[in-house]
Design a protein around this motif. Structure first.
Motif, PDB file in Angstrom:
ATOM      1  N   GLN A 276       0.845  -1.187   0.000  1.00  0.00           N
ATOM      2  CA  GLN A 276       0.000   0.000   0.000  1.00  0.00           C
ATOM      3  C   GLN A 276       0.888   1.248   0.000  1.00  0.00           C
ATOM      4  O   GLN A 276       2.062   1.195   0.335  1.00  0.00           O
ATOM      5  CB  GLN A 276      -0.927  -0.007   1.215  1.00  0.00           C
ATOM      6  CG  GLN A 276      -1.812  -1.240   1.307  1.00  0.00           C
ATOM      7  CD  GLN A 276      -2.709  -1.411   0.099  1.00  0.00           C
ATOM      8  OE1 GLN A 276      -3.386  -0.458  -0.312  1.00  0.00           O
ATOM      9  NE2 GLN A 276      -2.719  -2.595  -0.498  1.00  0.00           N
ATOM     10  N   GLU A 277       0.292   2.368  -0.354  1.00  0.00           N
ATOM     11  CA  GLU A 277       1.060   3.611  -0.427  1.00  0.00           C
ATOM     12  C   GLU A 277       1.780   3.903   0.880  1.00  0.00           C
ATOM     13  O   GLU A 277       2.916   4.358   0.895  1.00  0.00           O
ATOM     14  CB  GLU A 277       0.133   4.779  -0.790  1.00  0.00           C
ATOM     15  CG  GLU A 277       0.810   6.146  -0.775  1.00  0.00           C
ATOM     16  CD  GLU A 277       1.970   6.249  -1.760  1.00  0.00           C
ATOM     17  OE1 GLU A 277       2.918   7.007  -1.487  1.00  0.00           O
ATOM     18  OE2 GLU A 277       1.934   5.558  -2.798  1.00  0.00           O
ATOM     19  N   SER A 278       1.134   3.575   1.989  1.00  0.00           N
ATOM     20  CA  SER A 278       1.728   3.866   3.292  1.00  0.00           C
ATOM     21  C   SER A 278       2.979   3.038   3.559  1.00  0.00           C
ATOM     22  O   SER A 278       3.817   3.401   4.378  1.00  0.00           O
ATOM     23  CB  SER A 278       0.706   3.614   4.406  1.00  0.00           C
ATOM     24  OG  SER A 278       0.273   2.258   4.387  1.00  0.00           O
ATOM     25  N   ILE A 312       1.345   0.899 -10.250  1.00  0.00           N
ATOM     26  CA  ILE A 312       2.769   1.179 -10.066  1.00  0.00           C
ATOM     27  C   ILE A 312       3.224   2.383 -10.891  1.00  0.00           C
ATOM     28  O   ILE A 312       4.111   3.124 -10.467  1.00  0.00           O
ATOM     29  CB  ILE A 312       3.625  -0.074 -10.408  1.00  0.00           C
ATOM     30  CG1 ILE A 312       5.019   0.074  -9.808  1.00  0.00           C
ATOM     31  CG2 ILE A 312       3.694  -0.306 -11.907  1.00  0.00           C
ATOM     32  CD1 ILE A 312       5.051   0.210  -8.307  1.00  0.00           C
ATOM     33  N   ARG A 313       2.597   2.629 -12.045  1.00  0.00           N
ATOM     34  CA  ARG A 313       3.007   3.806 -12.826  1.00  0.00           C
ATOM     35  C   ARG A 313       2.672   5.082 -12.066  1.00  0.00           C
ATOM     36  O   ARG A 313       3.418   6.068 -12.130  1.00  0.00           O
ATOM     37  CB  ARG A 313       2.358   3.794 -14.202  1.00  0.00           C
ATOM     38  CG  ARG A 313       0.871   4.122 -14.222  1.00  0.00           C
ATOM     39  CD  ARG A 313       0.263   4.049 -15.602  1.00  0.00           C
ATOM     40  NE  ARG A 313      -1.153   4.439 -15.558  1.00  0.00           N
ATOM     41  CZ  ARG A 313      -1.976   4.364 -16.590  1.00  0.00           C
ATOM     42  NH1 ARG A 313      -1.534   3.911 -17.762  1.00  0.00           N
ATOM     43  NH2 ARG A 313      -3.235   4.736 -16.465  1.00  0.00           N
ATOM     44  N   GLU A 314       1.555   5.072 -11.334  1.00  0.00           N
ATOM     45  CA  GLU A 314       1.185   6.249 -10.544  1.00  0.00           C
ATOM     46  C   GLU A 314       2.145   6.449  -9.382  1.00  0.00           C
ATOM     47  O   GLU A 314       2.604   7.561  -9.117  1.00  0.00           O
ATOM     48  CB  GLU A 314      -0.248   6.098 -10.026  1.00  0.00           C
ATOM     49  CG  GLU A 314      -0.724   7.288  -9.202  1.00  0.00           C
ATOM     50  CD  GLU A 314      -2.164   7.151  -8.760  1.00  0.00           C
ATOM     51  OE1 GLU A 314      -2.599   7.953  -7.911  1.00  0.00           O
ATOM     52  OE2 GLU A 314      -2.866   6.238  -9.255  1.00  0.00           O
ATOM     53  N   VAL A 315       2.462   5.351  -8.708  1.00  0.00           N
ATOM     54  CA  VAL A 315       3.384   5.421  -7.570  1.00  0.00           C
ATOM     55  C   VAL A 315       4.752   5.914  -8.023  1.00  0.00           C
ATOM     56  O   VAL A 315       5.355   6.792  -7.404  1.00  0.00           O
ATOM     57  CB  VAL A 315       3.506   4.051  -6.885  1.00  0.00           C
ATOM     58  CG1 VAL A 315       4.631   4.057  -5.846  1.00  0.00           C
ATOM     59  CG2 VAL A 315       2.182   3.667  -6.225  1.00  0.00           C
ATOM     60  N   LEU A 316       5.262   5.364  -9.123  1.00  0.00           N
ATOM     61  CA  LEU A 316       6.607   5.725  -9.575  1.00  0.00           C
ATOM     62  C   LEU A 316       6.684   7.157 -10.082  1.00  0.00           C
ATOM     63  O   LEU A 316       7.660   7.861  -9.811  1.00  0.00           O
ATOM     64  CB  LEU A 316       7.069   4.746 -10.651  1.00  0.00           C
ATOM     65  CG  LEU A 316       7.408   3.336 -10.159  1.00  0.00           C
ATOM     66  CD1 LEU A 316       7.751   2.425 -11.335  1.00  0.00           C
ATOM     67  CD2 LEU A 316       8.561   3.360  -9.166  1.00  0.00           C
ATOM     68  N   THR A 317       5.697   7.597 -10.835  1.00  0.00           N
ATOM     69  CA  THR A 317       5.748   8.971 -11.329  1.00  0.00           C
ATOM     70  C   THR A 317       5.668   9.966 -10.176  1.00  0.00           C
ATOM     71  O   THR A 317       6.287  11.042 -10.230  1.00  0.00           O
ATOM     72  CB  THR A 317       4.625   9.247 -12.343  1.00  0.00           C
ATOM     73  OG1 THR A 317       3.359   8.875 -11.775  1.00  0.00           O
ATOM     74  CG2 THR A 317       4.853   8.453 -13.621  1.00  0.00           C
ATOM     75  N   GLU A 318       4.936   9.619  -9.125  1.00  0.00           N
ATOM     76  CA  GLU A 318       4.838  10.510  -7.966  1.00  0.00           C
ATOM     77  C   GLU A 318       6.125  10.526  -7.144  1.00  0.00           C
ATOM     78  O   GLU A 318       6.461  11.532  -6.530  1.00  0.00           O
ATOM     79  CB  GLU A 318       3.664  10.086  -7.084  1.00  0.00           C
ATOM     80  CG  GLU A 318       2.295  10.388  -7.686  1.00  0.00           C
ATOM     81  CD  GLU A 318       1.163   9.946  -6.787  1.00  0.00           C
ATOM     82  OE1 GLU A 318       1.437   9.286  -5.750  1.00  0.00           O
ATOM     83  OE2 GLU A 318      -0.004  10.243  -7.123  1.00  0.00           O
ATOM     84  N   ARG A 319       6.852   9.410  -7.142  1.00  0.00           N
ATOM     85  CA  ARG A 319       8.057   9.309  -6.322  1.00  0.00           C
ATOM     86  C   ARG A 319       9.301   9.835  -7.016  1.00  0.00           C
ATOM     87  O   ARG A 319      10.341  10.012  -6.386  1.00  0.00           O
ATOM     88  CB  ARG A 319       8.299   7.843  -5.912  1.00  0.00           C
ATOM     89  CG  ARG A 319       7.299   7.311  -4.910  1.00  0.00           C
ATOM     90  CD  ARG A 319       7.688   5.940  -4.394  1.00  0.00           C
ATOM     91  NE  ARG A 319       8.965   5.960  -3.685  1.00  0.00           N
ATOM     92  CZ  ARG A 319       9.430   4.943  -2.966  1.00  0.00           C
ATOM     93  NH1 ARG A 319       8.725   3.849  -2.860  1.00  0.00           N
ATOM     94  NH2 ARG A 319      10.583   5.022  -2.359  1.00  0.00           N
ATOM     95  N   GLN A 320       9.226  10.090  -8.306  1.00  0.00           N
ATOM     96  CA  GLN A 320      10.402  10.579  -9.032  1.00  0.00           C
ATOM     97  C   GLN A 320      10.762  11.986  -8.583  1.00  0.00           C
ATOM     98  O   GLN A 320       9.890  12.833  -8.373  1.00  0.00           O
ATOM     99  CB  GLN A 320      10.118  10.572 -10.532  1.00  0.00           C
ATOM    100  CG  GLN A 320      11.330  10.854 -11.399  1.00  0.00           C
ATOM    101  CD  GLN A 320      10.990  10.739 -12.879  1.00  0.00           C
ATOM    102  OE1 GLN A 320       9.833  10.911 -13.286  1.00  0.00           O
ATOM    103  NE2 GLN A 320      11.992  10.436 -13.696  1.00  0.00           N
ATOM    104  N   THR A 321      12.042  12.250  -8.419  1.00  0.00           N
ATOM    105  CA  THR A 321      12.489  13.577  -8.003  1.00  0.00           C
ATOM    106  C   THR A 321      12.445  14.553  -9.175  1.00  0.00           C
ATOM    107  O   THR A 321      12.354  14.144 -10.341  1.00  0.00           O
ATOM    108  CB  THR A 321      13.922  13.535  -7.461  1.00  0.00           C
ATOM    109  OG1 THR A 321      14.813  13.221  -8.545  1.00  0.00           O
ATOM    110  CG2 THR A 321      14.066  12.488  -6.358  1.00  0.00           C
ATOM    111  N   ALA A 322      12.536  15.822  -8.863  1.00  0.00           N
ATOM    112  CA  ALA A 322      12.533  16.855  -9.909  1.00  0.00           C
ATOM    113  C   ALA A 322      13.734  16.722 -10.829  1.00  0.00           C
ATOM    114  O   ALA A 322      13.702  17.162 -11.982  1.00  0.00           O
ATOM    115  CB  ALA A 322      12.507  18.243  -9.267  1.00  0.00           C
ATOM    116  N   GLN A 323      14.819  16.104 -10.341  1.00  0.00           N
ATOM    117  CA  GLN A 323      16.037  15.911 -11.153  1.00  0.00           C
ATOM    118  C   GLN A 323      15.943  14.678 -12.046  1.00  0.00           C
ATOM    119  O   GLN A 323      16.867  14.399 -12.814  1.00  0.00           O
ATOM    120  CB  GLN A 323      17.255  15.795 -10.245  1.00  0.00           C
ATOM    121  CG  GLN A 323      17.602  17.065  -9.476  1.00  0.00           C
ATOM    122  CD  GLN A 323      16.656  17.322  -8.317  1.00  0.00           C
ATOM    123  OE1 GLN A 323      16.139  16.375  -7.712  1.00  0.00           O
ATOM    124  NE2 GLN A 323      16.440  18.579  -7.990  1.00  0.00           N
ATOM    125  N   GLY A 324      14.842  13.931 -11.947  1.00  0.00           N
ATOM    126  CA  GLY A 324      14.627  12.799 -12.836  1.00  0.00           C
ATOM    127  C   GLY A 324      15.010  11.444 -12.296  1.00  0.00           C
ATOM    128  O   GLY A 324      14.828  10.436 -12.974  1.00  0.00           O
TER     129      GLY A 324
END
Length: 355
Positions: A276-278, A312-324
């Motif tokens: 889960q997200e938590s 997982i695509r939602e989780v990963l795109t949200e967790r990516q840093t501004a530097q990529g």
């Protein structure tokens, strides 16, 4: 033939192969337009942008000159062959190959680094490099080398892959698994799946892998399954956990076992225990677990895969840093390569993942 001479011949062979078809000067966007396969709409524009940023981060972090050509980062795990192999796979998952496509030069640099650090006995490892266990590095590196060989058919690479495979076969322990060092001692399911994927990629590319080795691996993994359908870390017992249970499924897939009660029970465990997200944050084995979970659901397909990928695509795109990049306790290059591989599975480019 010396290793240096072999690398020179291999580079020439790959350059000749890369000169056919679309050249390496195309942009990433143009390259996708000419060669990307149908991803069934799962890779949205937002996801593709996330992938592009991640791959560009890896490009920026790779050394392209000198004795460390092909390595990533500046400290810590920079000399680790697993990170180089995984980054190479991430570039290949975008549709590039050595000297071909927007990441062709980066893949070639990965290849150069791994060949330069292949020891005489076939062990792909850099002595004294920081690592969680050198057989991890050997397994991921051999997987990458086998994928390159399967795509190129370069004769000069065949002996290297054969030697790397022989080392894996020769170090399988009495129970049928592998552990951190290239010796026949203990075994755990994590290192075992890494070696089994390398063997599967090599076999797919036409390299001989003994049936006995595969059968013993199946026996080891199936004996590691717990009553709840998940897998324990070692045969001595222990609780199931999502990352190693996903790895257990992929180990069986790699050994040619795609269905049956053992697989169904394992997939149900994964269904019932999706993080889960938590629980995503602070999980040291997050990227490792998703790397294998993505493969487990990808091969089974249907609603399981669609549900997993959309999550997982939602989780990963949200967790990516501004530097990529994506952060991980091993190193950001490792986390970024893993994330890019997972997000690009719908492209269906890498032979090891193809249906």
């Amino acid at each position: 033939m010396s290793q240096t001479t072999r690398r020179t011949l291999l580079k020439s062979a790959l350059a000749a192969a890369g000169s056919c078809g679309v050249g390496s000067l195309l942009s990433a966007q143009e390259w996708r337009g000419t060669s990307r396969r149908n991803s069934r709409g799962l890779i949205t524009r937002e996801v593709q942008s996330s992938i592009d940023q991640g791959l560009q981060y890896l490009v920026q972090r790779q050394t392209m000159n000198g004795s460390q050509r092909g390595a990533f980062g500046t400290d810590g795990y920079r000399a680790n062959t697993a990170v180089v192999g995984l980054a190479g796979l991430a570039f290949m998952a975008a549709g590039s190959s050595p000297n071909r496509g927007p990441y062709g030069a980066n893949i070639s640099a990965c290849l150069d680094y791994l060949l330069a650090n292949t020891q005489s006995g076939g062990f792909v490892a850099l002595p004294n490099a920081r690592t969680h266990g050198p057989m991890y590095g050997h397994g991921f590196a051999t997987l990458f080398l086998a994928e390159v060989y399967g795509m190129s058919g370069a004769a000069e690479l065949r002996d290297t892959v054969r030697a790397a495979v022989k080392l894996i076969v020769d170090t399988q322990n009495a129970d049928g698994g592998w552990r951190y060092q290239p010796v026949r001692s203990e075994a755990d399911i994590s290192v075992t799946v890494c070696q089994m994927m390398a063997l599967r990629a090599a076999r797919n590319a036409g390299i001989f892998v003994p049936n006995e080795t595969v059968d013993r691996c199946i026996d080891y993994v199936t004996r590691s399954q717990n009553a709840d359908g998940g897998f324990s870390y070692m045969l001595s017992g222990g609780p199931s956990a999502f990352p190693r249970s996903a790895a257990g499924v992929v180990a069986l897939y790699s050994a040619g076992m795609y269905e049956g009660e053992i697989i169904e029970r394992a997939l149900k465990y994964l269904d019932d225990n999706l993080p889960q997200e938590s629980t995503f944050r602070g999980n040291n084995h997050f990227f490792y677990g998703q790397y294998y979970a993505a493969q487990a659901f990808w091969h089974v397909g249907t609603q399981r895969w669609d549900r997993y990928y959309r999550m997982i695509r939602e989780v990963l795109t949200e967790r990516q840093t501004a530097q990529g990049f994506w952060t991980d306790f091993i190193c950001p290059e490792y986390g970024t390569a893993m994330a890019c591989i997972v997000l690009q599975l719908p492209n269906n480019y890498l032979p090891i993942f193809q249906k």
